[in-house]
Design a protein around this motif. Structure first.
Motif, PDB file in Angstrom:
ATOM      1  N   TYR A  29      14.389  12.987   4.150  1.00  0.00           N
ATOM      2  CA  TYR A  29      14.009  11.653   3.684  1.00  0.00           C
ATOM      3  C   TYR A  29      13.042  11.768   2.516  1.00  0.00           C
ATOM      4  O   TYR A  29      12.228  12.681   2.473  1.00  0.00           O
ATOM      5  N   ILE A  31       9.910   9.932   0.637  1.00  0.00           N
ATOM      6  CA  ILE A  31       8.857   8.921   0.738  1.00  0.00           C
ATOM      7  C   ILE A  31       8.346   8.667  -0.670  1.00  0.00           C
ATOM      8  O   ILE A  31       7.992   9.606  -1.388  1.00  0.00           O
ATOM      9  N   ILE A  50      10.325   4.551   2.601  1.00  0.00           N
ATOM     10  CA  ILE A  50      11.183   5.699   2.873  1.00  0.00           C
ATOM     11  C   ILE A  50      12.618   5.279   2.543  1.00  0.00           C
ATOM     12  O   ILE A  50      12.972   4.109   2.680  1.00  0.00           O
ATOM     13  N   PHE A  58       8.620   8.864  13.956  1.00  0.00           N
ATOM     14  CA  PHE A  58       8.206   8.177  12.735  1.00  0.00           C
ATOM     15  C   PHE A  58       8.849   6.790  12.630  1.00  0.00           C
ATOM     16  O   PHE A  58       8.319   5.891  11.974  1.00  0.00           O
ATOM     17  N   LEU A  61       6.909   3.460  12.903  1.00  0.00           N
ATOM     18  CA  LEU A  61       6.081   2.984  11.794  1.00  0.00           C
ATOM     19  C   LEU A  61       6.893   2.355  10.665  1.00  0.00           C
ATOM     20  O   LEU A  61       6.329   1.890   9.676  1.00  0.00           O
ATOM     21  N   VAL A  62       8.215   2.370  10.787  1.00  0.00           N
ATOM     22  CA  VAL A  62       9.077   1.928   9.693  1.00  0.00           C
ATOM     23  C   VAL A  62       9.816   0.650  10.077  1.00  0.00           C
ATOM     24  O   VAL A  62      10.387   0.560  11.164  1.00  0.00           O
ATOM     25  N   TYR A  87      12.764   0.065   3.372  1.00  0.00           N
ATOM     26  CA  TYR A  87      12.203   0.561   4.633  1.00  0.00           C
ATOM     27  C   TYR A  87      10.727   0.851   4.383  1.00  0.00           C
ATOM     28  O   TYR A  87      10.360   1.895   3.860  1.00  0.00           O
ATOM     29  N   ILE A  89       6.722   1.485   5.287  1.00  0.00           N
ATOM     30  CA  ILE A  89       5.957   2.258   6.263  1.00  0.00           C
ATOM     31  C   ILE A  89       4.671   1.489   6.572  1.00  0.00           C
ATOM     32  O   ILE A  89       3.949   1.082   5.655  1.00  0.00           O
ATOM     33  N   TYR A  90       4.433   1.288   7.865  1.00  0.00           N
ATOM     34  CA  TYR A  90       3.254   0.552   8.309  1.00  0.00           C
ATOM     35  C   TYR A  90       2.149   1.505   8.732  1.00  0.00           C
ATOM     36  O   TYR A  90       2.405   2.652   9.097  1.00  0.00           O
ATOM     37  N   LYS A  91       0.919   1.019   8.693  1.00  0.00           N
ATOM     38  CA  LYS A  91      -0.248   1.826   9.052  1.00  0.00           C
ATOM     39  C   LYS A  91      -0.169   2.247  10.515  1.00  0.00           C
ATOM     40  O   LYS A  91       0.276   1.483  11.369  1.00  0.00           O
ATOM     41  N   LEU A 107      -0.993   9.610   6.943  1.00  0.00           N
ATOM     42  CA  LEU A 107       0.458   9.761   7.046  1.00  0.00           C
ATOM     43  C   LEU A 107       0.831  11.226   7.234  1.00  0.00           C
ATOM     44  O   LEU A 107       1.615  11.568   8.132  1.00  0.00           O
TER      45      LEU A 107
END
Length: 145
Positions: A29, A31, A50, A58, A61-62, A87, A89-91, A107
């Protein structure tokens, strides 16, 4: 009559077995960081995204989100399509807030602790290549089985 002689042989066989692990179906993937217009706070900010929904831990978080248009003057066309879903990415500690470049240390720690490999060789190759992606590349990752 024939004399029968019994001969006993002792065999010591040393077998070296090398097991080769082939990781089948491992997906890599990308990022990246991209600009995002936060309609709630009415500001522009950089977020981490991503390229595809990831396998493994993972994935929690997506989330796929729709991105607001950055500019009314920028229109999608067949020659220059604009993706309006990504897509994101969250904290790690706040699944309601999008990750930004300041969250990269957290991360990376999360990815390593959860069995992901940060592929520095592919990342380096792409960063030094003349071919560039639209968004700023952070790294390539893959889940280690």
């Amino acid at each position: 009559m024939m004399n029968e002689t019994v001969v006993e042989y002792e065999f010591n066989i040393n077998i070296n077995i090398n097991i080769i692990y082939i990781i089948m179906g491992t997906k890599t993937y990308a990022i990246t960081s991209q600009p995002y217009y936060d309609t709630y706070n009415t500001c522009y900010k950089a977020i981490l995204v991503i390229n595809a929904f990831p396998q493994g831990p993972f994935a929690r978080l997506v989330k796929k989100i729709q991105t607001p248009k950055l500019s009314p003057f920028k229109q999608s066309s067949p020659c220059c399509p604009i993706e309006n879903c990504v897509y994101a990415i969250y904290k790690i500690d706040n699944l309601t807030e999008l990750m930004n470049p300041d969250d990269i240390p957290n991360l990376f720690s999360y990815l390593i602790e959860n069995g992901y490999k940060i592929d520095t060789s592919i990342t380096k190759m792409m960063n030094t290549s003349d071919i560039k992606t639209t968004n700023k590349l952070l790294c390539y990752i893959s889940l280690i089985n």
